[in-house]
Design a protein around this motif. Structure first.
Motif, mmCIF file in Angstrom:
data_model
loop_
_atom_site.group_PDB
_atom_site.id
_atom_site.type_symbol
_atom_site.label_atom_id
_atom_site.label_comp_id
_atom_site.label_asym_id
_atom_site.label_seq_id
_atom_site.Cartn_x
_atom_site.Cartn_y
_atom_site.Cartn_z
ATOM 1 N N SER A 1 30.869 23.873 -7.751
ATOM 2 C CA SER A 1 30.814 24.327 -6.358
ATOM 3 C C SER A 1 30.502 23.180 -5.417
ATOM 4 O O SER A 1 31.129 23.040 -4.358
ATOM 5 N N THR B 1 33.531 20.889 -5.204
ATOM 6 C CA THR B 1 34.608 21.521 -4.442
ATOM 7 C C THR B 1 34.326 21.456 -2.947
ATOM 8 O O THR B 1 35.226 21.162 -2.151
ATOM 9 N N PHE C 1 43.921 26.148 -12.565
ATOM 10 C CA PHE C 1 43.833 25.558 -11.228
ATOM 11 C C PHE C 1 45.209 25.481 -10.573
ATOM 12 O O PHE C 1 45.362 25.789 -9.390
#
Length: 129
Positions: free
Chosen positions: A9, A12, A96
């Motif tokens: 997280s 990202t 992804f």
């Protein structure tokens, strides 16, 4: 792709900020912070709903395929998935890529539905004078 847990997280969000700054500051290619207008209106709501339904159907077929089961195994427990003989890196990369494909299709349909690509307007809690 070697990150897991909360670190994914954070990485990202960092990548999102970097891409946002680069795109906003490159006026020659993206017009910076201005709205990219003049996109032809080639999408209607029924067309977008049809594409969404087709995407859901294909996603459901992918989820119940052997590759989808490998995705779920890697998501739930990476070590157990490796013990079963699943290559974690290609599995994560394929998930992804599929997710990016559907996000790109959705973004392009949204842009052609609105007729422009614009940055989200931030709402300030303090009223301006």
């Amino acid at each position: 792709m070697r990150l897991s847990g909360h670190f994914v997280s954070v990485a990202t969000l960092g990548f999102l900020i970097i891409v946002n700054v680069v795109l906003v500051n490159s006026d020659a290619y993206t017009r910076g912070a201005r709205t990219f207008t003049g996109v032809p209106l080639q999408t209607t709501l029924p067309w977008a709903m049809g594409v969404a339904a087709a995407g859901c159907r294909h996603t459901r077929r992918i989820i119940y395929s052997p590759k989808g089961r490998a995705w779920r195994a890697v998501r739930e427990d990476t070590i157990a998935a490796q013990a079963l003989g699943i290559d974690v890196l290609p599995t994560r990369l394929s998930a992804f890529v599929i997710g990016s494909f559907f996000a790109g299709v959705g973004g392009s349909l949204y842009g052609h539905y609105l007729g422009s690509f614009r940055r989200p307007v931030s709402i300030s809690p303090i009223p301006s004078r």
